[in-house]
Write an enzyme that holds these catalytic residues in place. Sequence first.
Site, short mmCIF file in Angstrom:
data_model
loop_
_atom_site.label_atom_id
_atom_site.label_comp_id
_atom_site.label_asym_id
_atom_site.label_seq_id
_atom_site.Cartn_x
_atom_site.Cartn_y
_atom_site.Cartn_z
N GLU A 408 0.82 -1.22 0.00
CA GLU A 408 0.00 0.00 0.00
C GLU A 408 0.84 1.26 0.00
OE1 GLU A 408 -3.16 0.06 2.84
OE2 GLU A 408 -4.18 -1.60 1.86
N GLU A 483 -4.39 -8.97 0.57
CA GLU A 483 -4.99 -8.61 1.87
C GLU A 483 -6.49 -8.49 1.68
OE1 GLU A 483 -2.52 -5.73 3.98
OE2 GLU A 483 -4.34 -4.94 4.89
#
Length: 785
Positions: A408, A483
């Site tokens: 991220e 995720e």
Amino acid sequence: MDKGWRFALGHATDPSKDFDPAPPGTVFSYFAKAGTAQGAARDRFDDSKWRSLDLPHDWAVELPFDSLGSNSHGSKAIGKNFPENSVGWYRKTFDVPAADRGRRIALDFDGVFRDSQVWVNGFYLGRATSGYTSFGYDVSDYLNYGGRNTVAVRVDASLEEGWFYEGAGIYRHVWLTKTAPVHVARSGTFVTTSVGGRGSSVDVRTTVQNDADAPARFEIGQTITDPEGRPVATWASKTISIGPGGRVETPSTLRLGHVRLWSVETPTLYRLVTTVRQDKREVDRYETPFGVRTIRWDASKGFILNGKRVQLKGVCDHQDHAGVGVAVPDALEEWRLKQLKKMGVNALRTSHNAPNPALLDACDRLGILVMDENRETGINPQQLESLGRMITRDRNHPSVVIWSIGNEEWSIEGNDKGARVTSTMQAYAKSLDPTRPTTVAISGGWGAGSSTTIDVMGFNYFTHGNTDDYHAKFPNRPSVGTEDGATLSTRGVYVSEPPKGWLSAYDVNGPDWASTAHRSVNHYAVRPFVAGQFQWTGFDYRGEPTPFGWPNIASQFGILDLCGFPKDNFYYYRAWWSDAPSLHLFPHWNWPGKEGQPIDVWVHGNVAEVELTLNGTSLGRKPMPRFGHLEWKVPYSPGVLLAKGYSDGKEVLSDRVETTGEAEGLRLGSDQASIKGDGEDLAVVAVSAADAGGRAVSTAGAQVTFEISGPGRIIGVGNGNPSSHEPDQAVGGVWRRVLFNGLAQVIVQSTGGPGEIVLTAKSGGLKPATLRIKAAPTPRRPFVP
Ligand code: GAL
């Protein structure tokens, strides 16, 4: 080198409180002259008043909670607002025999959080800023042979690297590695295998290093032993010449006839024993466990292991456990993995950093596929070196099937910079390991940036984009759900109480990017082109108390709580991820004052149908939807709620919850009745309360104190309450913890030697409980000169 350290807090901003390296009257400081470091870095420093402890150690977990602490890191009194708590010093003395003169001796650290500086006998060895990278120093020239030596380590945990609890201190093993001057280099073997019709070939690249100042000649021998220790293949080199200070890489190929493949079900491990010989004498021996398996990441079929598609049923986890923080002993790493396996987990993402090496060893043994993740994204020399160290350290593990180069990176993941950084890091990874692809966990900008250059697309939360559109646009690029989930729940809570920081354990809560276990599993179950998913997270961890802030201090994304007690979603995953027949009924059935009011009753399981009865009266029989669960609204009346599971028309399983009386006595239980008396092994002990009828009281909340005798010690206590400010460590010498929804945990570790460890739990008004754990005699590990 784990045993017998001295420890004291220094100071991050005031040198006079940090064992001042240059007090008035001295000329030199840490670095001025070789071997003359001052302050606590000096060899002849008096540390006799410092505390004694063994590694692994996390001093952050010992500190109190404080509203000025970093909430994302669990609100401990450490960090920039607490300079007096943010620097720790470790010192240890050790003897080196005179016979070691002429050997090369290195001091190796598996991980120190963070920014460590190390001295031996007052000589400065170096600085390692990352808290996650393994590092080591050659200390041979600085040692007192036939005498006493001192190592000093200054650790500065003022700054953070991640956004989750990271601990503080020497929280992984330290080793003293002794070799001949001509020896296999650190991480000096690289084993790759290929499987053909008639057996398999094992290719080894061995790097030998000559630390002497004269040229040398040597031969390499390779022997592969099978899981039973029998030699099954050998290879020998011709004589090889190496210059002073030189490194030589030698390729070799060995053949295995009948090979037993490493897989999730049968994690078969072979061992490569590399020897270095000089003048017909063995001078070095280096062992590399490895497995033979093939992997392929396929754009339409997902992940292929040994020719067969394997759906990745994974979780992400941080290194953090109740009681001990990040100082997770090897046996606890293994215990945690075993809890995950019980719910059908076959994959682990080491979010968001290079893991403890012991974790990977355990994954090799247990058959868990690993996404091995790097901490910092970037291409400066230090960042690439960290990535490189992780890859060269971990590339022989059969469990590791993919490298993750980042997570991220919001400011670059969707743009050209992200694409370029990803390409550069990926090319570097490939130069060190051409056998595994890389991924990056991407939370936005799918179709642009990093997602256009990465080997394997990593979807971080399917809600952040459109997995099908991405697949249509890049039909040749494999993908995986790096995720997902991020469901929030508190173990044993069935009515949310936000002021207390508790969220109900029904599969209904999550932040806006999250999805329930149900939704995320269903998303990936019908998209075989994606290799599977990694749920956020296996276990709760300290910090990130989403959606709350102070005074909440721990996350509750876990499928298991911080102690590893399963929450109810554990049974959802067990139903649909494991092959074992399963049925789980909840909530508990103690609702005094709610008589006649509707209670939500859920059943997780993989049976065909479930019938629910209350005190013998049927409340209906319902078919279990695939990848789903069942719900009833049941007007409360005390008694027995029973779920019967049917498959093929026959009753195959049942589960019940029952109204209990008040807690009457304590219970202690562990699935480890016997541990090794090796000073490292441990037993994880569950503390609970039962009523007069012996029924577990899952609403009990008594304060319990613990005592221990025999060759064992308590190393931490916990209860899984994500809002608890109770200490995890004994304060004033007393170990105690409140039962949270009927449960607490005590971690008992061998102190070395055989005998009986006796753990006693007491609480005013309740009958005490005693647990006896056998510490078995263990042979000393053979020393290989
Ligand atoms: C993700 C992040 C994780 C954790 C998680 C909480 O964005 O990668 O580290 O913060 O959110 O849902």
